[in-house]
Design a protein around this motif. Structure first.
Motif, short mmCIF file in Angstrom:
data_model
loop_
_atom_site.label_atom_id
_atom_site.label_comp_id
_atom_site.label_asym_id
_atom_site.label_seq_id
_atom_site.Cartn_x
_atom_site.Cartn_y
_atom_site.Cartn_z
N ASN A 62 0.87 -1.18 0.00
CA ASN A 62 0.00 0.00 0.00
C ASN A 62 0.90 1.23 0.00
O ASN A 62 1.33 1.71 1.05
N ALA A 63 1.22 1.73 -1.20
CA ALA A 63 2.19 2.81 -1.34
C ALA A 63 1.73 4.08 -0.63
O ALA A 63 2.55 4.81 -0.05
N ALA A 64 0.44 4.37 -0.67
CA ALA A 64 -0.07 5.59 -0.04
C ALA A 64 0.14 5.54 1.48
O ALA A 64 0.53 6.54 2.10
N LEU A 65 -0.12 4.38 2.07
CA LEU A 65 0.02 4.23 3.52
C LEU A 65 1.48 4.34 3.95
O LEU A 65 1.83 5.07 4.88
N ILE A 66 2.34 3.61 3.25
CA ILE A 66 3.76 3.59 3.61
C ILE A 66 4.40 4.97 3.40
O ILE A 66 5.17 5.45 4.22
N SER A 67 4.06 5.62 2.29
CA SER A 67 4.64 6.94 2.01
C SER A 67 4.17 7.99 3.01
O SER A 67 4.90 8.94 3.30
N SER A 68 2.97 7.81 3.58
CA SER A 68 2.50 8.77 4.58
C SER A 68 3.33 8.68 5.86
O SER A 68 3.48 9.67 6.58
N PRO B 146 3.53 8.69 -2.91
CA PRO B 146 3.56 7.29 -3.36
C PRO B 146 4.43 7.10 -4.59
O PRO B 146 5.14 6.10 -4.72
N LYS B 147 4.40 8.08 -5.51
CA LYS B 147 5.22 7.97 -6.73
C LYS B 147 6.70 7.94 -6.38
O LYS B 147 7.47 7.12 -6.91
N THR B 148 7.13 8.82 -5.47
CA THR B 148 8.53 8.85 -5.05
C THR B 148 8.91 7.55 -4.35
O THR B 148 10.00 7.01 -4.55
N LEU B 149 8.01 7.06 -3.52
CA LEU B 149 8.26 5.80 -2.81
C LEU B 149 8.56 4.68 -3.78
O LEU B 149 9.55 3.95 -3.65
N ILE B 150 7.70 4.54 -4.78
CA ILE B 150 7.85 3.44 -5.74
C ILE B 150 9.07 3.65 -6.61
O ILE B 150 9.81 2.71 -6.92
#
Length: 399
Positions: free
Chosen positions: A357-363, A369-373
């Protein structure tokens, strides 16, 4: 250079009128300069002479300015104009260091108008022989900024004369990021020498929340909250030049929940600081949560070096034991060499594996989320194998 005619025939009377105007080509700016419409050709000729004199006078002033304006002078003006908060303090300082280390000696005393694209390309080609693509690209960025500033607002050169046009940046090879597994992180945090380190609470924050080193160093004494739940407030940073900084992006300002044992560990450090301050009011006259034994704020490079030193010492001890006994002690291991920032990449990779869950982890990490991925998570062989096997099994079920 010429005087142009323009004929106009009246629809009402049918009478044709001829008017004249001066038209002078201004090669420097690749455009024509025209004079007003005149009834007599000799008046337009006079306009033509006036325009030519004006151009010559302007070029003379411009050439005089060019002779006076060196790359060093452009840098001084540009660097002063981009001081924080225009640029982040770390970026601004790094640009200054790179200019002094790699650019000043080559271009500093050169007139801005005399530097051509061929000179820049030769410089880049020579840099490639002994410097990394990242270093070269940083120098290209600085030169692009300087010549862009010379074009506007300084107007020392025209856009057509900008030597950075067509200069391409180097391709930076993609390197696989080394990360630690959950077990390796837990192993490191449970090492006796790590637990006894003054930096232990900071290591826990970096490992358990994936926080940037500068964010950890910048935490305030008021960052902790236990109502209605345990939270930590990331609201500023601290850099290697001993400056308080704003965080990297608006997403970096965050207040994630933390487990009670981490809250207790951080609160214990806060109590330690307040106790020392009561004993000596001159000690640690600042509001940082993490300070050194002498009370000064901890710089990111100081924090990173402490991590590097502990990791290297542990692996050296394991190698020496293995050399002497033929194997490692039961339950012990050598750890892959990572930087302190590797905690952040490991946090992203391990959590994306468990809960994609990119949105959750990036928060939690303080980025998009884009930067995270794009920058932090990376697929490994096991993850790829699991995905392919799951897809194959699905196909078999359907067939």
């Amino acid at each position: 250079m010429s005087v142009q005619k323009q004929r106009y025939t009246s629809k009402k009377t049918g009478k044709t009128t001829v008017r004249y105007f001066a038209n002078v080509w201004y090669a420097v700016e690749s455009r024509s300069i025209t004079g007003p419409m005149r009834d007599k050709e000799k008046e337009a000729r006079k306009d033509e002479v006036d325009i030519m004199r004006s151009i010559e006078a302007g070029q003379g002033k411009r050439k005089q300015k060019e002779r006076m304006t060196t790359i060093q002078e452009i840098f001084d003006i540009w660097h002063d104009a981009t001081a924080p908060p225009t640029y982040a303090n770390s970026t601004w300082r790094i640009y200054e260091r790179f200019y002094n280390d790699y650019i000043k000696e080559v271009f500093g005393d050169k007139a801005v108008s005399k530097v051509k694209a061929t000179h820049i390309q030769k410089y880049v080609n020579l840099m490639k022989q002994s410097h990394s693509p990242g270093t070269i690209n940083k120098c290209i960025n600085i030169l692009s900024n300087l010549f862009g500033y010379a074009v506007s607002p300084l107007k020392c050169i025209t856009p057509m004369e900008n030597p950075m046009e067509g200069i391409t940046r180097c391709t930076v090879p993609v390197r696989k990021k080394i990360t630690w597994s959950d077990d390796e992180i837990a192993y490191f945090l449970n090492l006796q020498e790590v637990m006894e380190s003054h930096y232990y609470p900071m290591f826990c924050l970096s490992a358990l929340l994936g926080a940037r080193p500068g964010e950890v160093c910048g935490l305030t004494e008021n960052c902790l909250s236990n109502k209605p739940t345990y939270l930590i407030d990331f609201d500023r940073g601290y850099d290697n030049w001993e400056c308080e900084t704003n965080l990297k992006t608006h997403q970096s300002h965050r207040q994630p929940p933390i487990p009670k044992h981490l809250y207790d560990l951080l609160h214990k450090r806060l109590i330690w600081k307040k106790k020392n301050r009561l004993e000596d009011k001159s000690w640690s006259d600042n509001d940082y949560l993490f300070v050194s034994q002498n009370g000064n704020p901890i710089k990111p490079k100081q924090y990173a070096y402490a991590f590097k030193r502990l990791l290297a010492a542990h692996n050296k001890a394991m190698e020496e034991y293995e050399t002497e006994h033929g194997s490692l002690p039961n339950g012990e291991m050598k750890l892959p060499y990572i930087t302190l920032y590797g905690f952040r990449t490991s946090f992203a990779t391990n959590n994306m594996r468990r809960c994609p869950n990119a949105a959750l982890i990036s928060s939690i990490m303080g980025n998009s989320p884009k930067t995270l991925i794009q920058f932090y998570t990376q697929s490994d062989t096991e993850m790829q194998k699991e995905l392919i096997n799951n897809y194959v099994n699905m196909e078999r079920t359907i067939s």
